[in-house]
Structures are given as C-alpha cells and as structure tokens.
Write an enzyme that holds these catalytic residues in place. Structure first.
Site, short mmCIF file in Angstrom:
data_model
loop_
_atom_site.label_atom_id
_atom_site.label_comp_id
_atom_site.label_asym_id
_atom_site.label_seq_id
_atom_site.Cartn_x
_atom_site.Cartn_y
_atom_site.Cartn_z
N ILE A 8 0.82 -1.21 0.00
CA ILE A 8 0.00 0.00 0.00
C ILE A 8 0.87 1.27 0.00
O ILE A 8 0.40 2.34 -0.41
CB ILE A 8 -0.97 -0.05 1.22
CG1 ILE A 8 -2.22 0.77 0.96
CG2 ILE A 8 -0.29 0.36 2.50
CD1 ILE A 8 -3.33 0.49 1.97
N ASN A 31 11.50 -8.76 7.03
CA ASN A 31 11.90 -8.11 8.28
C ASN A 31 11.39 -8.93 9.46
O ASN A 31 10.23 -9.35 9.46
CB ASN A 31 11.32 -6.69 8.35
CG ASN A 31 11.90 -5.78 7.29
OD1 ASN A 31 13.11 -5.77 7.08
ND2 ASN A 31 11.05 -5.02 6.61
N HIS A 91 8.86 -8.97 1.20
CA HIS A 91 8.81 -7.85 0.27
C HIS A 91 9.53 -8.25 -1.02
O HIS A 91 10.62 -8.83 -0.96
CB HIS A 91 9.56 -6.64 0.85
CG HIS A 91 8.98 -6.10 2.12
ND1 HIS A 91 8.21 -4.96 2.16
CD2 HIS A 91 9.08 -6.52 3.40
CE1 HIS A 91 7.86 -4.70 3.41
NE2 HIS A 91 8.38 -5.63 4.19
N HIS A 96 5.78 -11.91 5.98
CA HIS A 96 5.65 -11.42 4.60
C HIS A 96 7.03 -11.19 4.01
O HIS A 96 7.96 -10.81 4.71
CB HIS A 96 4.82 -10.13 4.54
CG HIS A 96 5.30 -9.04 5.47
ND1 HIS A 96 4.99 -9.05 6.82
CD2 HIS A 96 6.05 -7.93 5.25
CE1 HIS A 96 5.55 -7.98 7.38
NE2 HIS A 96 6.20 -7.29 6.46
P1 AMP Z 1 7.22 -4.53 7.58
O1 AMP Z 1 7.89 -3.27 8.05
O2 AMP Z 1 8.18 -5.50 6.96
O3 AMP Z 1 6.34 -5.15 8.64
O4 AMP Z 1 6.30 -4.06 6.36
C1 AMP Z 1 4.90 -4.02 6.39
C2 AMP Z 1 4.46 -3.55 5.03
O5 AMP Z 1 3.07 -3.77 4.91
C3 AMP Z 1 4.71 -2.06 4.77
O6 AMP Z 1 5.52 -1.92 3.60
C4 AMP Z 1 3.30 -1.50 4.57
O7 AMP Z 1 3.25 -0.48 3.60
C5 AMP Z 1 2.53 -2.73 4.14
N1 AMP Z 1 1.10 -2.69 4.40
C6 AMP Z 1 0.49 -2.42 5.57
N2 AMP Z 1 -0.84 -2.51 5.45
C7 AMP Z 1 -1.09 -2.89 4.17
C8 AMP Z 1 -2.28 -3.16 3.42
N3 AMP Z 1 -3.50 -3.07 3.97
N4 AMP Z 1 -2.15 -3.50 2.12
C9 AMP Z 1 -0.92 -3.59 1.55
N5 AMP Z 1 0.23 -3.36 2.21
C10 AMP Z 1 0.16 -3.00 3.50
#
Ligand code: AMP
Ligand code: ZN
Length: 114
Positions: A32, A88, A103, A101
C-alpha cells in the site's frame, strides 16, 4: 486466522488488496506504500508471525512463497532486471505487520546491501 491481524483479514477477503498471485497456500499483493516502482508482498495464508515462527513442517509454505516470488517477478516485468526479496523480523528490522511477509522490490536500481 488471527482476528486482529490485517494480513489475515486480507486473506479472508475482509479488507481489499490489489492481488498479483494466489494459490492454495500463499497470496501476493501490492504494498500500500510502495518503496520502489514494483513493491509486492508475498504472505502465507496461514498466520505465522515472522521467520521465527517457521517450522520444519512449513517447507511447502516456503516453496510456495518462492514460487510466488518468481511469478510476481515475471508478471511485473522485473525478473530479468532484478529485484530484492526481504523479510523483516522483529524490532531491530522494523517489522510493523506481525504476519510473515516477503517484500519483493524492483523496477529501479536499489543500491547495494552489505
Ligand atoms: P514490515 O515493516 O516489513 O512489517 O512491512 C509491512 C508492510 O506492509 C509495509 O511496507 C506496509 O506499507 C505494508 N502494508 C500495511 N498494510 C497494508 C495493506 N492493507 N495492504 C498492503 N500493504 C500493507
Ligand atoms: Zn495474520
């Protein structure tokens, strides 16, 4: 499913996501807040908080995750130009969403790590 987990809600269809790839075990959708021209997240459908929670029995989940990474790279056009795959884990890595997740980022030169 973890009821207060945003990515579990995406898996359940309770909040929308821009999906790129899906199979029985994993889901991929656009981040997002993209940090690169292509920025996709690949997640297991089952709730695992982080890499720390992966078990030896999760080998099918992991192989599906990296199949999804390959499919995402192909369909977004970054397979040949290159991309970074990052998970992460915990506070020092800045993990914000506590559902595992990966990236997948590319579409520009990302600089060298390490
Ligand atoms: P992290 O810092 O590795 O936990 O990254 C979490 C990621 O999730 C970030 O890059 C956010 O922009 C992404 N994120 C959070 N909420 C959503 C959502 N509803 N849809 C898509 N991406 C999201
Ligand atoms: Zn979850």
């Amino acid at each position: 499913m973890s009821t207060d987990c945003i990515f579990c809600k995406i898996v359940a269809g309770q909040i929308p996501a821009n999906k790129v790839y899906e199979d029985d075990l994993v889901l991929a959708f656009h981040d997002i807040q993209p940090q690169a021209p292509v920025h996709v997240l690949v997640i297991p459908k089952k709730h695992l908080a982080s890499v720390n929670d992966l078990h030896v029995n999760d080998s099918a989940v992991l192989s599906h995750i990296f199949t999804a990474v390959q499919q995402v790279a192909q369909s977004t056009g970054i397979a040949e130009s290159g991309y970074r795959t990052v998970a992460n884990t915990g506070k020092d890595a800045g993990q914000v969403v506590h559902h595992l997740h990966f990236h997948v980022m590319g579409g520009k030169s990302l600089g060298h790590l390490g």
